[in-house]
Structure formats: structure tokens, C-alpha cells
Design a protein around this motif. Structure first.
Motif, PDB file in Angstrom:
ATOM      1  N   GLU A 231       0.857  -1.183   0.000  1.00 44.21           N
ATOM      2  CA  GLU A 231       0.000   0.000   0.000  1.00 44.21           C
ATOM      3  C   GLU A 231       0.889   1.228   0.000  1.00 44.21           C
ATOM      4  O   GLU A 231       1.818   1.327   0.817  1.00 44.21           O
ATOM      5  N   ASP A 232       0.640   2.157  -0.915  1.00 41.80           N
ATOM      6  CA  ASP A 232       1.497   3.340  -0.973  1.00 41.80           C
ATOM      7  C   ASP A 232       1.303   4.208   0.264  1.00 41.80           C
ATOM      8  O   ASP A 232       0.323   4.057   0.996  1.00 41.80           O
ATOM      9  N   PRO A 233       2.269   5.095   0.560  1.00 41.66           N
ATOM     10  CA  PRO A 233       2.213   5.875   1.814  1.00 41.66           C
ATOM     11  C   PRO A 233       0.928   6.669   1.996  1.00 41.66           C
ATOM     12  O   PRO A 233       0.499   6.912   3.128  1.00 41.66           O
ATOM     13  N   SER A 234       0.296   7.067   0.897  1.00 34.49           N
ATOM     14  CA  SER A 234      -0.942   7.846   1.017  1.00 34.49           C
ATOM     15  C   SER A 234      -2.143   6.969   1.332  1.00 34.49           C
ATOM     16  O   SER A 234      -3.192   7.474   1.726  1.00 34.49           O
ATOM     17  N   GLY A 235      -1.990   5.650   1.142  1.00 34.04           N
ATOM     18  CA  GLY A 235      -3.110   4.743   1.349  1.00 34.04           C
ATOM     19  C   GLY A 235      -4.090   4.713   0.196  1.00 34.04           C
ATOM     20  O   GLY A 235      -5.135   4.069   0.273  1.00 34.04           O
ATOM     21  N   ALA A 236      -3.752   5.389  -0.903  1.00 34.50           N
ATOM     22  CA  ALA A 236      -4.686   5.518  -2.020  1.00 34.50           C
ATOM     23  C   ALA A 236      -4.609   4.361  -3.005  1.00 34.50           C
ATOM     24  O   ALA A 236      -5.544   4.153  -3.780  1.00 34.50           O
ATOM     25  N   GLU A 237      -3.511   3.620  -2.986  1.00 35.10           N
ATOM     26  CA  GLU A 237      -3.319   2.587  -4.009  1.00 35.10           C
ATOM     27  C   GLU A 237      -2.626   1.368  -3.414  1.00 35.10           C
ATOM     28  O   GLU A 237      -1.760   1.496  -2.554  1.00 35.10           O
ATOM     29  N   ARG A 238      -3.019   0.202  -3.891  1.00 34.77           N
ATOM     30  CA  ARG A 238      -2.348  -1.043  -3.522  1.00 34.77           C
ATOM     31  C   ARG A 238      -1.778  -1.695  -4.770  1.00 34.77           C
ATOM     32  O   ARG A 238      -2.421  -1.701  -5.826  1.00 34.77           O
ATOM     33  N   LEU A 239      -0.580  -2.250  -4.619  1.00 40.34           N
ATOM     34  CA  LEU A 239       0.167  -2.769  -5.760  1.00 40.34           C
ATOM     35  C   LEU A 239       0.668  -4.175  -5.464  1.00 40.34           C
ATOM     36  O   LEU A 239       0.868  -4.544  -4.306  1.00 40.34           O
ATOM     37  N   LEU A 240       0.927  -4.940  -6.510  1.00 42.28           N
ATOM     38  CA  LEU A 240       1.594  -6.223  -6.396  1.00 42.28           C
ATOM     39  C   LEU A 240       3.065  -6.049  -6.742  1.00 42.28           C
ATOM     40  O   LEU A 240       3.407  -5.370  -7.713  1.00 42.28           O
ATOM     41  N   ALA A 241       3.920  -6.664  -5.947  1.00 36.84           N
ATOM     42  CA  ALA A 241       5.355  -6.587  -6.200  1.00 36.84           C
ATOM     43  C   ALA A 241       5.953  -7.985  -6.187  1.00 36.84           C
ATOM     44  O   ALA A 241       5.434  -8.905  -5.543  1.00 36.84           O
ATOM     45  N   PHE A 242       7.059  -8.138  -6.895  1.00 34.82           N
ATOM     46  CA  PHE A 242       7.806  -9.397  -6.905  1.00 34.82           C
ATOM     47  C   PHE A 242       9.267  -9.083  -6.595  1.00 34.82           C
ATOM     48  O   PHE A 242       9.858  -8.180  -7.183  1.00 34.82           O
ATOM     49  N   ARG A 243       9.838  -9.848  -5.642  1.00 37.01           N
ATOM     50  CA  ARG A 243      11.234  -9.658  -5.248  1.00 37.01           C
ATOM     51  C   ARG A 243      11.999 -10.941  -5.533  1.00 37.01           C
ATOM     52  O   ARG A 243      11.648 -12.007  -5.034  1.00 37.01           O
ATOM     53  N   LEU A 244      13.042 -10.834  -6.344  1.00 32.67           N
ATOM     54  CA  LEU A 244      13.905 -11.977  -6.624  1.00 32.67           C
ATOM     55  C   LEU A 244      15.124 -11.883  -5.710  1.00 32.67           C
ATOM     56  O   LEU A 244      15.952 -10.990  -5.852  1.00 32.67           O
ATOM     57  N   ARG A 245      15.223 -12.836  -4.759  1.00 30.22           N
ATOM     58  CA  ARG A 245      16.273 -12.795  -3.748  1.00 30.22           C
ATOM     59  C   ARG A 245      17.089 -14.087  -3.798  1.00 30.22           C
ATOM     60  O   ARG A 245      16.506 -15.189  -3.867  1.00 30.22           O
ATOM     61  N   PRO A 246      18.412 -13.989  -3.752  1.00 27.17           N
ATOM     62  CA  PRO A 246      19.210 -15.217  -3.603  1.00 27.17           C
ATOM     63  C   PRO A 246      18.849 -15.898  -2.289  1.00 27.17           C
ATOM     64  O   PRO A 246      18.578 -15.243  -1.285  1.00 27.17           O
ATOM     65  N   ALA A 247      18.832 -17.220  -2.286  1.00 31.91           N
ATOM     66  CA  ALA A 247      18.493 -17.949  -1.063  1.00 31.91           C
ATOM     67  C   ALA A 247      19.606 -17.798  -0.042  1.00 31.91           C
ATOM     68  O   ALA A 247      20.783 -17.960  -0.371  1.00 31.91           O
ATOM     69  N   PRO A 248      19.270 -17.489   1.216  1.00 35.94           N
ATOM     70  CA  PRO A 248      20.284 -17.471   2.280  1.00 35.94           C
ATOM     71  C   PRO A 248      20.823 -18.878   2.525  1.00 35.94           C
ATOM     72  O   PRO A 248      20.254 -19.869   2.061  1.00 35.94           O
ATOM     73  N   SER A 249      21.918 -18.948   3.264  1.00 35.73           N
ATOM     74  CA  SER A 249      22.465 -20.254   3.645  1.00 35.73           C
ATOM     75  C   SER A 249      21.437 -21.007   4.460  1.00 35.73           C
ATOM     76  O   SER A 249      20.741 -20.433   5.301  1.00 35.73           O
ATOM     77  N   ARG A 250      21.345 -22.300   4.226  1.00 36.95           N
ATOM     78  CA  ARG A 250      20.368 -23.123   4.937  1.00 36.95           C
ATOM     79  C   ARG A 250      21.069 -23.998   5.976  1.00 36.95           C
ATOM     80  O   ARG A 250      22.228 -24.367   5.814  1.00 36.95           O
ATOM     81  N   THR A 251      20.342 -24.315   7.032  1.00 39.55           N
ATOM     82  CA  THR A 251      20.907 -25.095   8.129  1.00 39.55           C
ATOM     83  C   THR A 251      19.970 -26.251   8.477  1.00 39.55           C
ATOM     84  O   THR A 251      18.802 -26.264   8.084  1.00 39.55           O
ATOM     85  N   ARG A 252      20.486 -27.208   9.257  1.00 37.26           N
ATOM     86  CA  ARG A 252      19.705 -28.377   9.660  1.00 37.26           C
ATOM     87  C   ARG A 252      19.290 -28.328  11.129  1.00 37.26           C
ATOM     88  O   ARG A 252      18.406 -29.071  11.547  1.00 37.26           O
ATOM     89  N   GLU A 253      19.949 -27.473  11.920  1.00 38.69           N
ATOM     90  CA  GLU A 253      19.624 -27.333  13.339  1.00 38.69           C
ATOM     91  C   GLU A 253      19.554 -25.862  13.687  1.00 38.69           C
ATOM     92  O   GLU A 253      20.081 -25.008  12.966  1.00 38.69           O
ATOM     93  N   LEU A 254      18.910 -25.561  14.810  1.00 38.57           N
ATOM     94  CA  LEU A 254      18.838 -24.169  15.234  1.00 38.57           C
ATOM     95  C   LEU A 254      18.679 -24.069  16.743  1.00 38.57           C
ATOM     96  O   LEU A 254      18.195 -24.991  17.401  1.00 38.57           O
ATOM     97  N   ARG A 255      19.161 -22.956  17.256  1.00 37.31           N
ATOM     98  CA  ARG A 255      19.100 -22.633  18.676  1.00 37.31           C
ATOM     99  C   ARG A 255      17.952 -21.652  18.857  1.00 37.31           C
ATOM    100  O   ARG A 255      17.857 -20.648  18.148  1.00 37.31           O
ATOM    101  N   VAL A 256      17.070 -21.911  19.832  1.00 36.16           N
ATOM    102  CA  VAL A 256      15.781 -21.218  19.883  1.00 36.16           C
ATOM    103  C   VAL A 256      15.591 -20.522  21.224  1.00 36.16           C
ATOM    104  O   VAL A 256      15.815 -21.116  22.280  1.00 36.16           O
ATOM    105  N   LEU A 257      15.125 -19.275  21.160  1.00 32.03           N
ATOM    106  CA  LEU A 257      14.866 -18.495  22.359  1.00 32.03           C
ATOM    107  C   LEU A 257      13.417 -18.657  22.817  1.00 32.03           C
ATOM    108  O   LEU A 257      12.484 -18.567  22.007  1.00 32.03           O
ATOM    109  N   VAL A 258      13.252 -18.897  24.112  1.00 31.95           N
ATOM    110  CA  VAL A 258      11.938 -18.787  24.764  1.00 31.95           C
ATOM    111  C   VAL A 258      11.869 -17.371  25.318  1.00 31.95           C
ATOM    112  O   VAL A 258      12.557 -17.049  26.288  1.00 31.95           O
ATOM    113  N   PRO A 259      11.091 -16.473  24.718  1.00 32.18           N
ATOM    114  CA  PRO A 259      11.156 -15.054  25.088  1.00 32.18           C
ATOM    115  C   PRO A 259      10.399 -14.742  26.369  1.00 32.18           C
ATOM    116  O   PRO A 259       9.571 -15.526  26.843  1.00 32.18           O
TER     117      PRO A 259
END
Length: 256
Positions: free
Chosen positions: A87-115
């Protein structure tokens, strides 16, 4: 990262004519692509279509739009594309966008926070509006506790999911998933895993679990980018004190 806006009248993507960084993200979806192949792409398409419909852009999600998205993704390499409703800053229009991003490094395990705080999201059942907020939550967890992911917990202390992941855990031979009534984002990867479990006649149970109830179990946090990742350790941020910042985790961490 390359970004294009969808021209609905001409049915094509075009480069933005102005800065879109101040636009409001209303809906989004992303998926992992490896050498032109994506798992459960139809499910990602459906989820984004539903989210777009919630913000009045459902009719803009056409076959032509998806064909143009696929055409933008290279046939080789690892990518993590994303589609947005902005949605544009004025709130007057909504648009579709596409972002092509290289994939980040992938992992098999993770350390997790209990907030120490409950789920901070404002729109938990629609992917997009809370992406920036959750990235800040994860950045704080990395900086303060060295954690890769953060659990999202409701006001009653039950785990809903991770900031960017769906929760699954094993109780002996039973595969468990959080009760959907708690309002988790519908996870594409978790749905695929649960369907596979059903085809293998693996028992599945919907449960409510507090972080302590996950101790001693095989716990998975899953998403489209990483697939299945095993939780190697939980760090309890609810009893935060200075020794944690110095790296002395003592009884603040539960080894997996």
C-alpha cells in the motif's frame, strides 16, 4: 535483490518508477527454488491469493501474474523469491510486487529463544504485515542470546509457532502439532509434512504445549526455506540475567 511492480493493465512486471521502501506491506509469501524447482508451489500460490483477497487484491492475482513470476526466476541456482501486496504511503493505491532474492544459507539445526514476552504480532494469520517486526525480534535474539529463532507464545504460555517457522514435535511415535485454534499462520511446509505422515499411518495429535513440555522430545521448526530443522537447544530468556550475556548459559539453556 531485484524488485518489480505488476502492471495490471498491461499484464507485465516493470521496474518501480519511485522508491517503494516507505510502502506498507499488506500481504506476502515466499518459497524456496532450487534449479527451477519449488516444493508445494501451488500451496504458496493459494495462500498468497487468500491473503491478497483479505486486503482487496484477490482479483489481481491472475494466471498471467503467476506466469510472469515464474518467468522472472532463473532456471539455475538457489533463490528465495517473494510476492507482496503493498500500500502506498498515502493509502490511495495497492500494488503487487515481486522480489527476486538469492536464497540465504540453509541449516539443519537451530538454537531457539523462549522469550519473556508474548506473541507481539498484530496480524498473526496473514503473512506480511508483521515481517519487519519479527525480523527485529529475531535480530535481538541473535544479538543477546545467540539464537537463530524465537518461539511465539500466547498469553496463557502456550507455544503457537516460531517467528518464521511452524512447530512440530515427536512424543514417542506420535507427531504433534499445535492446536490450530491458537491462531498459527497456516504453514505450507508443515502441511506437507503432516500429509506425508498420514500417508505413512503415523499418528498425529493436535496439542497445546508450553515450552517446558517440549523438553526431552525431538522438536522440529520447519519452513519453506530450510525444510525441517531440528531444535538443538532452547534458551530460556524469561529468566534473563547478566550471566547469559556473558555466555554462561547455566540452567538457562536446555540442550537437545
Amino acid at each position: 535483490m531485484n524488485v518489480w511492480l505488476w502492471n495490471q493493465r498491461e499484464s507485465r512486471f516493470q521496474e518501480p518508477m519511485a522508491d517503494i521502501s516507505s510502502s506498507t506491506l499488506m500481504a506476502a509469501d515466499s518459497w524456496f527454488v532450487e534449479d527451477g524447482r519449488a516444493r508445494a508451489f501451488d500451496r504458496h500460490r493459494a495462500r498468497f491469493g487468500d491473503a491478497a483477497a483479505q486486503v482487496g487484491m484477490g482479483s489481481a492475482i491472475t494466471k498471467g501474474f503467476w506466469a510472469a513470476v515464474v518467468e522472472k526466476i532463473p532456471a539455475t541456482g538457489e533463490w528465495f523469491p517473494r510476492v507482496d501486496v503493498l500500500e502506498d504511503p498515502s493509502g490511495a493505491e495497492r500494488l503487487l510486487a515481486f522480489r527476486l532474492r538469492p536464497a540465504p544459507s540453509r541449516t539443519r539445526e537451530l538454537r531457539v529463544l523462549v522469550p519473556s514476552h508474548s506473541d507481539p504480532r498484530t496480524t498473526p494469520c496473514r503473512k506480511g504485515p508483521d515481517i519487519a517486526l519479527l525480523e527485529r525480534v529475531r535480530a535481538d535474539a541473535r544479538e543477546q542470546f545467540g539464537c537463530d529463532e524465537v518461539l511465539l507464545i500466547n498469553e496463557d504460555g502456550y507455544v503457537i509457532e516460531g517467528a518464521t517457522t511452524s512447530l512440530l514435535w515427536w512424543d514417542e511415535e506420535t507427531l504433534c502439532t499445535p492446536d490450530p485454534e491458537m491462531g498459527a499462520l497456516p504453514g505450507v511446509t508443515s502441511a506437507v509434512i503432516l500429509e506425508e505422515a498420514r500417508t505413512r499411518s503415523i499418528p498425529i495429535e493436535l496439542r497445546r504445549v508450553r515450552p517446558e513440555g517440549l523438553v526431552g522430545h525431538e522438536v522440529w521448526l520447519v519452513n519453506a526455506l530450510h525444510g525441517i530443522r531440528r531444535v538443538s537447544e532452547f534458551v530460556d530468556g524469561r529468566g534473563f540475567h547478566d550471566s547469559v550475556q556473558r555466555g554462561d548459559e547455566s540452567d538457562q539453556a536446555w540442550a537437545r
